[in-house]
Write a protein that holds these residues in place. Structure first.
Motif, PDB file in Angstrom:
ATOM      1  N   ARG A  91       0.579  -1.383  -0.400  1.00  0.00           N
ATOM      2  CA  ARG A  91      -0.346  -0.495   0.423  1.00  0.00           C
ATOM      3  C   ARG A  91       1.157   1.647   0.472  1.00  0.00           C
ATOM      4  O   ARG A  91       0.408   2.225   0.942  1.00  0.00           O
ATOM      5  N   ARG A  92       2.219   1.196  -0.269  1.00  0.00           N
ATOM      6  CA  ARG A  92       2.920   2.170  -0.274  1.00  0.00           C
ATOM      7  C   ARG A  92       2.753   3.482  -0.885  1.00  0.00           C
ATOM      8  O   ARG A  92       2.530   4.508  -0.917  1.00  0.00           O
ATOM      9  N   LEU A  93       1.852   2.767  -2.197  1.00  0.00           N
ATOM     10  CA  LEU A  93       1.537   4.317  -3.677  1.00  0.00           C
ATOM     11  C   LEU A  93       0.320   5.027  -2.455  1.00  0.00           C
ATOM     12  O   LEU A  93       0.279   6.267  -2.664  1.00  0.00           O
ATOM     13  N   ASP A  94      -0.340   3.704  -2.044  1.00  0.00           N
ATOM     14  CA  ASP A  94      -1.909   5.041  -1.156  1.00  0.00           C
ATOM     15  C   ASP A  94      -1.180   6.278   0.438  1.00  0.00           C
ATOM     16  O   ASP A  94      -1.234   6.370   0.220  1.00  0.00           O
ATOM     17  N   PHE A  95      -0.324   5.059   0.760  1.00  0.00           N
ATOM     18  CA  PHE A  95       0.581   5.820   1.758  1.00  0.00           C
ATOM     19  C   PHE A  95       1.045   7.429   1.492  1.00  0.00           C
ATOM     20  O   PHE A  95       1.030   8.784   1.742  1.00  0.00           O
ATOM     21  N   ARG A 179       7.313   7.103  -8.691  1.00  0.00           N
ATOM     22  CA  ARG A 179       8.625   6.294  -8.581  1.00  0.00           C
ATOM     23  C   ARG A 179       7.469   5.273  -8.513  1.00  0.00           C
ATOM     24  O   ARG A 179       7.078   3.920  -8.919  1.00  0.00           O
ATOM     25  N   TYR A 180       6.577   5.222  -7.039  1.00  0.00           N
ATOM     26  CA  TYR A 180       5.433   4.225  -7.061  1.00  0.00           C
ATOM     27  C   TYR A 180       4.237   3.847  -7.437  1.00  0.00           C
ATOM     28  O   TYR A 180       3.847   2.697  -8.253  1.00  0.00           O
ATOM     29  N   PHE A 181       4.334   5.212  -8.236  1.00  0.00           N
ATOM     30  CA  PHE A 181       3.137   5.369  -9.640  1.00  0.00           C
ATOM     31  C   PHE A 181       3.240   4.281 -10.857  1.00  0.00           C
ATOM     32  O   PHE A 181       2.616   3.841 -11.050  1.00  0.00           O
ATOM     33  N   LYS A 182       4.558   4.788 -10.705  1.00  0.00           N
ATOM     34  CA  LYS A 182       5.600   4.056 -11.980  1.00  0.00           C
ATOM     35  C   LYS A 182       5.489   2.318 -12.313  1.00  0.00           C
ATOM     36  O   LYS A 182       5.481   1.484 -13.268  1.00  0.00           O
ATOM     37  N   ASN A 183       5.823   1.823 -11.322  1.00  0.00           N
ATOM     38  CA  ASN A 183       6.155   0.487 -10.594  1.00  0.00           C
ATOM     39  C   ASN A 183       4.643  -0.490 -10.371  1.00  0.00           C
ATOM     40  O   ASN A 183       5.438  -1.326 -10.289  1.00  0.00           O
ATOM     41  N   ARG A 184       3.735   0.264 -10.494  1.00  0.00           N
ATOM     42  CA  ARG A 184       2.983  -0.809  -9.660  1.00  0.00           C
ATOM     43  C   ARG A 184       2.469  -1.664 -10.230  1.00  0.00           C
ATOM     44  O   ARG A 184       2.778  -1.793 -11.910  1.00  0.00           O
TER      45      ARG A 184
END
Length: 184
Positions: A91-95, A179-184
């Motif tokens: 859930r790192r993108l959400d956080f 970066r989190y968004f791109k790697n999901r």
């Protein structure tokens, strides 16, 4: 446990089953000897162990520390922490998005503690109850110790989950949002 009998005569043997071995057993066995029996006998009472090879000494502390479940609380702490790390990292993108929206890091950590408690506490309560039930249903003399070990392991799992969740939340940065968004 005493086994009453209707016999009026004296017995030539007295057996006692004692575990763990105790120094007071000799005195208790001496109390079963009749004074008339000792005066009429040519030899004094003899004490011996039925199995002379096993059970002469009992080191309960060492046996307790060498048990299979000795590391259960540490293993539960590690498992809880690893599970929480995975749960937060997914859930790192959400956080990171919450931080980008202006949420303070301390508030995010508080929410993470509540969310971790929401899944880890019910699991720990159910596992503790199951462990205590199984300990009591076996009817062993060490049911209390088994129950305490189960509860300690479950409490360690909750503590590990909370610690793992908070530490993983600390690592998540708002600057890594894209970066989190791109790697999901």
């Amino acid at each position: 446990m005493l086994a009453p009998t209707t016999s009026k005569g004296a017995y030539d043997e007295c057996w006692a089953l004692v575990w763990p071995s105790s120094a007071e057993v000799r005195q208790l066995l001496l109390s079963t000897i009749s004074a008339d029996t000792v005066r009429g006998a040519d030899t004094s009472p003899q004490f011996g162990q039925l199995n002379t090879r096993l059970g002469e000494t009992y080191d309960g502390y060492h046996l307790f520390r060498a048990r299979v479940t000795c590391g259960a609380p540490i293993l539960a702490l590690t498992a809880g922490a690893m599970l929480a790390v995975v749960a937060v990292w997914i859930r790192r993108l959400d956080f990171a998005a919450r931080l980008h929206d202006g949420m303070r890091k301390s508030d995010l950590q508080f929410v993470q503690v509540l969310e971790t408690a929401a899944w880890s506490l019910p699991a720990a309560i159910l596992a503790s109850a199951t462990g205590c039930y199984l300990a009591l249903s076996t009817g062993g003399t060490d049911a209390l110790v088994v129950g305490i070990t189960a509860v300690a392991s479950c409490a360690s799992m909750v503590a590990g989950a909370v610690i793992g969740g908070v530490l993983t939340t600390i690592v998540i940065r708002e600057g890594n949002l894209f970066r989190y968004f791109k790697n999901r």
